[in-house]
Design a protein around this motif. Structure first.
Motif, PDB file in Angstrom:
ATOM      1  N   UNK A  14       0.790  -1.220   0.000  1.00 40.39           N
ATOM      2  CA  UNK A  14       0.000   0.000   0.000  1.00 40.39           C
ATOM      3  C   UNK A  14       0.825   1.274   0.000  1.00 40.39           C
ATOM      4  N   UNK A  15       2.142   1.145   0.073  1.00 39.42           N
ATOM      5  CA  UNK A  15       3.015   2.319   0.094  1.00 39.42           C
ATOM      6  C   UNK A  15       3.151   2.915  -1.310  1.00 39.42           C
ATOM      7  N   UNK A  16       3.452   4.184  -1.338  1.00 37.41           N
ATOM      8  CA  UNK A  16       3.684   4.899  -2.604  1.00 37.41           C
ATOM      9  C   UNK A  16       4.986   5.664  -2.491  1.00 37.41           C
ATOM     10  N   UNK A  17       5.783   5.602  -3.546  1.00 40.37           N
ATOM     11  CA  UNK A  17       7.008   6.386  -3.651  1.00 40.37           C
ATOM     12  C   UNK A  17       6.832   7.339  -4.827  1.00 40.37           C
ATOM     13  N   UNK A  18       7.180   8.603  -4.606  1.00 35.80           N
ATOM     14  CA  UNK A  18       7.118   9.615  -5.657  1.00 35.80           C
ATOM     15  C   UNK A  18       8.520  10.182  -5.830  1.00 35.80           C
ATOM     16  N   UNK A  79       7.894  10.187 -11.254  1.00 36.51           N
ATOM     17  CA  UNK A  79       7.675   8.736 -11.276  1.00 36.51           C
ATOM     18  C   UNK A  79       6.908   8.401 -10.004  1.00 36.51           C
ATOM     19  N   UNK A  80       5.799   7.694 -10.171  1.00 40.71           N
ATOM     20  CA  UNK A  80       5.002   7.257  -9.034  1.00 40.71           C
ATOM     21  C   UNK A  80       4.989   5.734  -9.036  1.00 40.71           C
ATOM     22  N   UNK A  81       5.393   5.153  -7.925  1.00 40.18           N
ATOM     23  CA  UNK A  81       5.445   3.694  -7.786  1.00 40.18           C
ATOM     24  C   UNK A  81       4.565   3.297  -6.618  1.00 40.18           C
ATOM     25  N   UNK A  82       3.588   2.438  -6.888  1.00 39.89           N
ATOM     26  CA  UNK A  82       2.720   1.906  -5.834  1.00 39.89           C
ATOM     27  C   UNK A  82       3.072   0.452  -5.600  1.00 39.89           C
TER      28      UNK A  82
END
Length: 86
Positions: A14-18, A79-82
């Motif tokens: 459930x984490x997101x990295x931007x 860049x968005x990584x879920x």
């Protein structure tokens, strides 16, 4: 030859990295005010329930609205990584 330090992060379900370039937060409106980190954080919170593709689309819309669709002065990248457990 360049030397780079490594970084390891816990990236739970459930984490997101931007990841973004400075051109995003440095984007200016007609009054010369920057889009800034606070607006980026507001976007991150308001789009937390969206998938990465829709979140980026909303960010593009938000930045265009802020800048009046004028061309950026610098590169703009995001860049968005879920992480999902699907």
């Amino acid at each position: 030859d360049a030397d780079f330090d490594g970084l390891e992060l816990a990236f739970g379900s459930g984490a997101r990295v931007v990841v973004y370039s400075d051109g995003l937060v440095d984007s200016h409106n007609d009054d010369g005010a920057e889009f800034g980190l606070d607006r980026l954080l507001d976007w991150a919170v308001s789009t937390a329930e969206l998938d990465a593709v829709d979140a980026v689309a909303e960010l593009r819309h938000t930045v265009y609205a802020w800048t009046g669709r004028r061309p950026p002065d610098d590169d703009v990248a995001v860049i968005v990584i879920d992480r999902t457990d699907a």
